[in-house]
Motif scaffolding. Structure first.
Motif, mmCIF file in Angstrom:
data_model
loop_
_atom_site.group_PDB
_atom_site.id
_atom_site.type_symbol
_atom_site.label_atom_id
_atom_site.label_comp_id
_atom_site.label_asym_id
_atom_site.label_seq_id
_atom_site.Cartn_x
_atom_site.Cartn_y
_atom_site.Cartn_z
ATOM 1 N N ALA A 4 15.112 -16.689 35.551
ATOM 2 C CA ALA A 4 15.129 -15.276 35.957
ATOM 3 C C ALA A 4 13.811 -14.899 36.630
ATOM 4 O O ALA A 4 13.796 -14.195 37.655
ATOM 5 N N ILE A 5 12.692 -15.363 36.072
ATOM 6 C CA ILE A 5 11.380 -15.111 36.673
ATOM 7 C C ILE A 5 11.325 -15.728 38.070
ATOM 8 O O ILE A 5 10.886 -15.092 39.027
ATOM 9 N N ALA A 6 11.766 -16.972 38.202
ATOM 10 C CA ALA A 6 11.755 -17.652 39.500
ATOM 11 C C ALA A 6 12.634 -16.921 40.510
ATOM 12 O O ALA A 6 12.254 -16.763 41.681
ATOM 13 N N ASN A 7 13.801 -16.460 40.070
ATOM 14 C CA ASN A 7 14.693 -15.741 40.979
ATOM 15 C C ASN A 7 14.094 -14.407 41.406
ATOM 16 O O ASN A 7 14.200 -14.020 42.574
ATOM 17 N N PHE A 52 8.199 -14.675 25.087
ATOM 18 C CA PHE A 52 7.516 -13.621 25.831
ATOM 19 C C PHE A 52 6.211 -14.121 26.459
ATOM 20 O O PHE A 52 5.853 -13.677 27.555
ATOM 21 N N PRO A 53 5.472 -15.057 25.828
ATOM 22 C CA PRO A 53 4.258 -15.581 26.478
ATOM 23 C C PRO A 53 4.523 -16.202 27.859
ATOM 24 O O PRO A 53 3.630 -16.196 28.712
ATOM 25 N N ILE A 54 5.707 -16.716 28.100
ATOM 26 C CA ILE A 54 6.036 -17.256 29.427
ATOM 27 C C ILE A 54 5.961 -16.138 30.459
ATOM 28 O O ILE A 54 5.385 -16.305 31.540
ATOM 29 N N LEU A 55 6.529 -14.983 30.121
ATOM 30 C CA LEU A 55 6.482 -13.831 31.013
ATOM 31 C C LEU A 55 5.048 -13.319 31.147
ATOM 32 O O LEU A 55 4.597 -12.996 32.256
ATOM 33 N N GLN A 56 4.304 -13.291 30.048
ATOM 34 C CA GLN A 56 2.912 -12.836 30.085
ATOM 35 C C GLN A 56 2.046 -13.730 30.975
ATOM 36 O O GLN A 56 1.188 -13.228 31.708
ATOM 37 N N ASP A 115 24.122 -21.180 44.109
ATOM 38 C CA ASP A 115 25.558 -21.189 44.430
ATOM 39 C C ASP A 115 26.334 -20.095 43.696
ATOM 40 O O ASP A 115 27.549 -19.986 43.816
ATOM 41 N N GLY A 116 25.615 -19.261 42.905
ATOM 42 C CA GLY A 116 26.253 -18.152 42.202
ATOM 43 C C GLY A 116 26.716 -18.473 40.794
ATOM 44 O O GLY A 116 27.322 -17.636 40.135
ATOM 45 N N THR A 117 26.402 -19.665 40.291
ATOM 46 C CA THR A 117 26.806 -20.056 38.947
ATOM 47 C C THR A 117 25.836 -19.491 37.912
ATOM 48 O O THR A 117 24.625 -19.703 38.000
ATOM 49 N N SER A 118 26.385 -18.777 36.937
ATOM 50 C CA SER A 118 25.567 -18.230 35.850
ATOM 51 C C SER A 118 25.211 -19.328 34.865
ATOM 52 O O SER A 118 26.047 -20.153 34.506
ATOM 53 N N SER A 119 23.965 -19.313 34.409
ATOM 54 C CA SER A 119 23.489 -20.306 33.447
ATOM 55 C C SER A 119 24.127 -20.098 32.082
ATOM 56 O O SER A 119 24.376 -18.976 31.654
ATOM 57 N N ASP A 120 24.366 -21.209 31.399
ATOM 58 C CA ASP A 120 24.802 -21.147 30.000
ATOM 59 C C ASP A 120 23.756 -21.836 29.110
ATOM 60 O O ASP A 120 24.037 -22.219 27.995
ATOM 61 N N LYS A 121 22.524 -21.956 29.655
ATOM 62 C CA LYS A 121 21.435 -22.600 28.925
ATOM 63 C C LYS A 121 20.822 -21.639 27.914
ATOM 64 O O LYS A 121 21.234 -20.490 27.792
ATOM 65 N N ASP A 122 19.805 -22.114 27.198
ATOM 66 C CA ASP A 122 19.146 -21.319 26.158
ATOM 67 C C ASP A 122 18.284 -20.206 26.756
ATOM 68 O O ASP A 122 18.078 -20.136 27.969
ATOM 69 N N MET A 123 17.795 -19.316 25.896
ATOM 70 C CA MET A 123 17.024 -18.147 26.319
ATOM 71 C C MET A 123 15.788 -18.545 27.119
ATOM 72 O O MET A 123 15.492 -17.937 28.149
ATOM 73 N N LYS A 124 15.054 -19.554 26.663
ATOM 74 C CA LYS A 124 13.834 -19.967 27.362
ATOM 75 C C LYS A 124 14.149 -20.398 28.790
ATOM 76 O O LYS A 124 13.492 -19.956 29.737
ATOM 77 N N SER A 125 15.144 -21.243 28.952
ATOM 78 C CA SER A 125 15.528 -21.714 30.286
ATOM 79 C C SER A 125 15.969 -20.565 31.177
ATOM 80 O O SER A 125 15.625 -20.509 32.359
#
Length: 129
Positions: A56-59, A91-95, A41-51
């Protein structure tokens, strides 16, 4: 498409990227805008870095597959973050995502003063097929 990675050293291997990627005979190229933790819906997250990294990866994956490309075709990945110190533990999540899709890409990671609204990390990719 032919893809060749260029790695004069070995140390980048543990960081899941290549020093350079050469592409020959590509049929098309997709240039993705930076993808961040923004809801449909265009709402920017205000969650933590991990979330935010996970979203971002999913998008990014959603944009790539919607365009008819595959993540393994990523040849360039730029990572923008408001804090490399805060991002690095995740970073391991991205790896894991890179390994899952057998991506071989050149990477640049930049720490920036700010991103749009409450965003902490943004992923920008170039994809070929």
């Amino acid at each position: 498409m032919e893809k060749r990675t260029v790695n004069p050293w070995k140390w980048q291997d543990e960081r899941s990227y290549s020093q350079a990627v050469e592409v020959k005979n590509a049929t098309s190229t997709l240039y993705c805008s930076g993808q961040a933790a923004i809801d449909p819906d265009g709402t920017s997250s205000d969650k933590d870095m991990k979330s935010q990294l996970v979203q971002a990866i999913a998008n990014l994956e959603e944009v790539i597959t919607t365009a008819g490309y595959e993540c393994k075709g990523i040849v360039r990945l730029n990572i923008y973050t408001t804090s490399t110190h805060e991002l690095w533990p995740y970073f391991p999540i991205l790896q894991e995502w890179i390994a899952k899709h057998r991506i071989e890409q050149a990477v640049t990671m930049l720490e920036v003063n700010g991103l749009f609204e409450t965003l902490k990390v943004e992923l920008e990719a170039t994809v070929v097929k």
